[in-house]
Design a protein around this motif. Structure first.
Motif, PDB file in Angstrom:
ATOM      1  N   VAL A 124       0.855  -1.190   0.000  1.00 58.23           N
ATOM      2  CA  VAL A 124       0.000   0.000   0.000  1.00 58.23           C
ATOM      3  C   VAL A 124       0.888   1.236   0.000  1.00 58.23           C
ATOM      4  CG1 VAL A 124      -1.822   1.255   1.205  1.00 58.23           C
ATOM      5  CG2 VAL A 124      -1.751  -1.258   1.305  1.00 58.23           C
ATOM      6  N   SER A 125       1.869   1.213   0.877  1.00 59.78           N
ATOM      7  CA  SER A 125       2.734   2.378   1.064  1.00 59.78           C
ATOM      8  C   SER A 125       3.415   2.785  -0.240  1.00 59.78           C
ATOM      9  CB  SER A 125       3.771   2.027   2.143  1.00 59.78           C
ATOM     10  OG  SER A 125       4.570   3.123   2.452  1.00 59.78           O
ATOM     11  N   GLU A 126       3.785   1.812  -1.045  1.00 62.16           N
ATOM     12  CA  GLU A 126       4.505   2.132  -2.281  1.00 62.16           C
ATOM     13  C   GLU A 126       3.611   2.856  -3.291  1.00 62.16           C
ATOM     14  OE1 GLU A 126       5.729  -1.669  -3.805  1.00 62.16           O
ATOM     15  OE2 GLU A 126       3.803  -2.043  -4.774  1.00 62.16           O
ATOM     16  N   GLN A 127       2.309   2.853  -3.042  1.00 64.34           N
ATOM     17  CA  GLN A 127       1.407   3.522  -3.977  1.00 64.34           C
ATOM     18  C   GLN A 127       1.216   5.002  -3.645  1.00 64.34           C
ATOM     19  OE1 GLN A 127      -2.138   1.366  -5.351  1.00 64.34           O
ATOM     20  NE2 GLN A 127      -1.429  -0.361  -4.169  1.00 64.34           N
ATOM     21  N   ARG A 128       1.884   5.472  -2.560  1.00 61.48           N
ATOM     22  CA  ARG A 128       1.756   6.879  -2.204  1.00 61.48           C
ATOM     23  C   ARG A 128       2.141   7.756  -3.390  1.00 61.48           C
ATOM     24  NH1 ARG A 128       3.660  11.677  -0.671  1.00 61.48           N
ATOM     25  NH2 ARG A 128       2.802  12.595   1.231  1.00 61.48           N
ATOM     26  N   GLY A 129       1.274   8.697  -3.678  1.00 59.76           N
ATOM     27  CA  GLY A 129       1.641   9.680  -4.692  1.00 59.76           C
ATOM     28  C   GLY A 129       1.627   9.130  -6.112  1.00 59.76           C
ATOM     29  N   LEU A 130       1.203   7.892  -6.283  1.00 56.87           N
ATOM     30  CA  LEU A 130       1.123   7.357  -7.643  1.00 56.87           C
ATOM     31  C   LEU A 130      -0.296   7.495  -8.156  1.00 56.87           C
ATOM     32  CD1 LEU A 130       3.082   4.003  -7.583  1.00 56.87           C
ATOM     33  CD2 LEU A 130       3.852   6.267  -8.256  1.00 56.87           C
ATOM     34  N   ARG A 131      -0.412   7.929  -9.380  1.00 54.06           N
ATOM     35  CA  ARG A 131      -1.737   8.034  -9.962  1.00 54.06           C
ATOM     36  C   ARG A 131      -2.215   6.686 -10.475  1.00 54.06           C
ATOM     37  NH1 ARG A 131      -4.858  11.920 -12.720  1.00 54.06           N
ATOM     38  NH2 ARG A 131      -4.684  11.028 -14.781  1.00 54.06           N
ATOM     39  N   ARG A 145      -1.240   2.400 -10.428  1.00 58.30           N
ATOM     40  CA  ARG A 145      -0.388   1.397  -9.788  1.00 58.30           C
ATOM     41  C   ARG A 145       0.799   1.140 -10.689  1.00 58.30           C
ATOM     42  NH1 ARG A 145      -2.747  -4.090  -7.547  1.00 58.30           N
ATOM     43  NH2 ARG A 145      -0.587  -4.504  -6.988  1.00 58.30           N
ATOM     44  N   ASP A 196       7.821  11.078  -0.818  1.00 60.76           N
ATOM     45  CA  ASP A 196       7.972  10.005  -1.794  1.00 60.76           C
ATOM     46  C   ASP A 196       9.426   9.596  -1.998  1.00 60.76           C
ATOM     47  OD1 ASP A 196       5.228   9.690  -2.358  1.00 60.76           O
ATOM     48  OD2 ASP A 196       5.283  11.537  -3.516  1.00 60.76           O
ATOM     49  N   PRO A 237      -0.418  14.816 -14.275  1.00 63.12           N
ATOM     50  CA  PRO A 237      -0.734  15.908 -13.333  1.00 63.12           C
ATOM     51  C   PRO A 237       0.035  15.775 -12.019  1.00 63.12           C
ATOM     52  CG  PRO A 237      -2.548  14.340 -13.426  1.00 63.12           C
ATOM     53  CD  PRO A 237      -1.545  13.871 -14.443  1.00 63.12           C
ATOM     54  N   VAL A 267       1.643  16.397  -8.609  1.00 61.91           N
ATOM     55  CA  VAL A 267       1.283  17.238  -7.472  1.00 61.91           C
ATOM     56  C   VAL A 267       2.264  18.404  -7.338  1.00 61.91           C
ATOM     57  CG1 VAL A 267       1.270  17.248  -4.942  1.00 61.91           C
ATOM     58  CG2 VAL A 267       0.051  15.450  -6.196  1.00 61.91           C
ATOM     59  N   ALA A 287      -7.287   7.163 -22.033  1.00 60.65           N
ATOM     60  CA  ALA A 287      -7.609   7.542 -20.664  1.00 60.65           C
ATOM     61  C   ALA A 287      -6.793   6.752 -19.656  1.00 60.65           C
ATOM     62  CB  ALA A 287      -9.107   7.336 -20.416  1.00 60.65           C
TER      63      ALA A 287
END
Lengths: 565, 565
Positions: B33-40, B42, B434, B479, B481, B507
């Motif tokens: 889960v943690s590795e998905q921080r800030g990723l739009r 997966r 990140d 996009p 952050v 998309a």
């Protein structure tokens, strides 16, 4: 079909459909880019269409609304029918992102809509009273009264009543075709339950059933209602309500299976915390509770949703309250102190909602979070003093608004040995840029402002991870940056923690904030049981689907920092 | 097929394929889960498979690598062939996310692989020398030498040379089958261009062509190479190189269309900035440059990629350097000061890369960003002093690493009136969580650490938006952050700014960091022309596809804060 509403005479139908809009491939600039900050997926492109079917069967498109109109996109179909028009709420969003609720009226004769009211203030959905004005419940606590404000601004009081009106749980409000009577949804303040308020020129008459009367619908003359009757120990059944006599008659059980289960004992109770704020709630007792024996306990909280409804997901989310009680926990369902009872709380709530003057950050902190956490702790102390629960084996759970209070409680004191925090992360500095106004209202600045930073250090859970000791599980519906930050900070501080992400229906969607996928719901509940059993009771269940986690948890328990031993 | 490499004798083939792995629907916990921080989105689930085809045609799977092995997933097929084995690099990532480069060797006889080297340090891809050791270029500036380190650690120097070896732009390095000769890719330090270095026991002999020799391949005996010859004003042509004589012979033009264009004048030049750091680069002159007339100017930067290659996208990204010169701008392609020339810069670079002792934050700031921005400014001052350019009409552009320097330059001084910053956002506090180690190395802490916050306030562009005045365009591929934060901060400070997001192919995908979609490339270049023309020259082109933006830009120009007037 998103929602619909029949006119009281049954001749007209208002309905809303959602239209999928295809995502055009193009270069985006400025606001269209900026709004994607912190979003994992682009905002849904759906628009909503509002239609009216006339008595002759002709259907007219009365409006098409953009996705920014959250009010319409998520509409439950609440409208007001008058003889000449249908009034419906929409939400307008200006370039600064400020939302404004606008009431529109569609004239049957003219065949067009006009705006009849616009306000940035959050108002309960307005109900028309017997005098033709708007009904509202007003005032605080003991001075609470039902009032009607006429179009000329004149205020008529129907008197003081220990209940509020205007909740959506049962129904909005309906106005009799002859204009002489209005029925409104009412909610008692002490042992919170729902009933029907009948308002005519003479006054207000409440109708209560066993438990709550929810999801009511009425015949066109408002003489008879069909509702669900439900309560903490009362599985939903279908009832009719005779409005004139107030007599409630059971028609059928909704789930006969549930009726076969001997109910747990659930006691309404209220507590007053160290700040003098009163909160309501319920004690859910273990089935074979033995007086004199101390039990482990779990506090479950979510705003004001602890009331006389049955196993309400809004309140207990994926915390299986009844199962926990069956397994030997005393479960406390505790509401927050209501801003309907206290002017300070109301002022803080309004300041947070950008509808009032901001209070100093230490006061915002106290009135919006610390008092909530204190309520739960003080309730625990009280039941421990009464010999009911064991202070050393107490957990806490809450999702959404409840997760804020869980995270704050866990990082401000050591009362709770274990926690489950559901799909929340507000208060984390990482979210500040996504809703700057709300954060500035609370913290008196953004986190990179050296003057405001101390306020974040005093409240943001991830910045206080080194104050925590209890084991914290976060269950989330999407990989929120804020939840991940809290998880990482806890682990860095050596605090036992786990974060669990529940999948959506496919790679292109997420689970919803209130979980809707049955396998996720089942798994989340089992995970909560395993988590609390392990961290509060030291119990392992080799049959648990989460048994393979014990090794991880053992390692975290063994590595607990010295400050926590 | 990701990459491949033939053995020098042409009998064996090493190749890598990428395998799509389906995304299993499951509950994820903790690191996943943690590795998905800030990723739009997966992270891609692709794995890579490494194969070897033997002389008899038999294909063997020699390894399957996870997606965390970025080195294999993005491999260009660089391997070392010895008589007995093929050596290939992989990347291992430990639980803390630390990457370690491991060199594996697959034995043809044993049919298995073993690790032969492992290092956290970033090393240039190693090349085997005539003495059987590893070749490298070592030392700083004037003391730079080509050395070979034997397996016993003994060091043999081939002498000092004003070039470096081991760049990937041309080819890695090849070892002759008889073991007596190695050919390596070399790059001159002053007017940076690529050539072939021939190393035998006697020494090193460089082969240069017109411009650079790039993308070379060799016959099995290393007697003849086929390369591209290209330079700033030399469109690529296919050449052969006779290694013994060093003779370069043109075979064919790659694009005869380009040969028809009379080249612009491009002058190599170097500058020494206020910190004493020397930088190289090029002046690209307007076609009809008139001495004595002052021209508007644009600095384009991207690390060290300004060299003798033709319209290199790595260097000029979507900044159409040649078109800008044709339109009357003096374009300066300027490299950063090279850490190959300066021990301080190298120390800072290593500290940033977590391979060396950290320097104080003010020193990191100076050596890694301020000196870069100063190089561009000082080059501008020098050319203004020479009467070539107009100091009041100077812009700056850069993507990726270059965007960092653009954003720093724009928020530290007022030299540049307009900027285009491509797909970057490093240094923004929003990204710190990140990649915390890299941020701590620079800022001596994370942004919510009150001791570190002043270092962010001194460098992070979004926190210095109120120091900026020049108009800043950001063109981004997703996009981010950080880019959005910078945009918002600029607008809040009244600085003219635009952020443009270029779409992916659909998309479900984004444009890549180095744009690859022709319509996006065309649009981004036209947007840059419109942006600089407007903000530097006050020019409007009603034919520009971006002409509808002028009204927005007019409004921002009109609302320029007083401090900038």
């Amino acid at each position: 079909m998103r929602a619909y509403n029949w006119s009281p005479d049954g001749r007209r139908l208002f309905f809303i459909t959602l239209d999928s809009a295809s995502d055009e491939r193009q270069i985006l600039i400025d606001e269209k880019v900026s709004e994607q900050r912190g979003l994992r997926r682009r905002l849904g492109q759906a628009t909503a269409s509002l239609y009216l079917r006339a008595p002759d069967g002709k259907v007219t498109l009365i409006a098409r609304r953009p996705r920014s109109d959250r009010s319409t996109i998520a509409s439950k179909g609440d409208v007001i029918w008058t003889g000449e028009e249908v009034q419906y709420p929409v939400m307008e969003v200006d370039r600064e992102g400020i939302e404004r609720r606008v009431t529109m009226a569609w004239s049957f004769v003219e065949g067009r809509a006009r705006a009849i009211a616009s306000t940035r203030d959050y108002v309960y959905w307005q109900m028309k009273g017997p005098r033709g004005g708007q009904l509202a419940s007003d005032g605080l606590g003991d001075t609470r009264e039902i009032v009607e404000i006429g179009e000329d601004g004149r205020r008529h009081s129907y008197g003081r009543f220990p209940f509020s009106i205007g909740h959506g749980a049962a129904f909005g409000g309906l106005w009799a075709p002859d204009g002489n009577q209005t029925v409104v949804n009412i909610r008692a303040l002490d042992d919170p339950r729902f009933g029907i308020g009948v308002i005519d020129r003479r006054g207000v008459r409440p109708i209560w059933g066993d438990g709550s009367l929810t999801k009511c619908d009425f015949n066109p003359t408002l003489a008879i209602a069909a509702c669900l009757a439900e309560g903490q120990t009362l599985p939903p059944s279908l009832v009719t309500v005779d409005i004139a006599s107030g007599r409630v008659r059971t028609v059928a059980s909704v789930s006969p299976e549930h009726d076969k289960i001997a109910p747990l004992q659930v006691t309404p109770r209220s507590w007053t915390n160290r700040y003098g704020h009163k909160v309501t709630g319920y004690v859910v007792w273990p089935r074979d509770y033995v007086k004199g024996q101390r039990y482990p306990a779990i506090v479950v909280n979510h705003g004001n949703d602890a009331d006389q409804r049955f196993a309400l997901q809004d309140n207990q989310w994926e915390y299986p309250v009844q199962t926990l009680a069956e397994r030997g926990y005393v479960v406390l369902l505790i509401n927050e102190a209501s801003s309907r009872l206290n002017a300070d709380l109301r002022a803080a709530e309004q300041a947070w909602g950008l509808q009032g003057t901001t209070l100093p950050p230490e006061r915002m902190r106290e009135l919006l979070w610390l008092t909530g956490a204190a309520s739960f702790e003080d309730a625990v102390f009280e039941l421990a003093d009464e010999g009911i629960i064991d202070r050393e084996r107490v957990g806490i759970a809450g999702y959404s608004r409840g997760s804020q209070l869980v995270n704050v409680a866990m990082t401000q004191s050591h009362v709770f040995r274990a926690a489950s925090s559901g799909d929340g992360g507000f208060l984390e500095p990482a979210m500040a840029a996504d809703m700057p106004d709300y954060y500035v209202a609370i913290f008196a600045g953004l986190p990179y402002d050296p003057k405001a930073l101390p306020n974040y250090l005093a409240l943001s859970p991830s910045l206080r991870a080194s104050k925590a000791c209890g084991a914290i599980l976060q269950q989330i519906a999407a990989p929120h940056v804020a939840s991940i930050d809290f998880y990482r900070a806890l682990r860095k501080a050596g605090v036992p923690a786990q974060i669990s992400l529940f999948p959506g229906e496919g790679a292109a969607s997420d689970e919803t904030h209130v979980f809707h996928i049955p396998s996720n719901r089942m798994a989340a509940m089992e995970e909560n049981i395993a988590w609390f059993d392990y961290w509060l009771l030291g119990k392992r269940d080799r049959e648990s689907p989460f048994a393979e986690r014990y090794a991880r948890w053992d390692a975290m328990a063994a590595a607990l920092p010295n400050r926590c031993r």
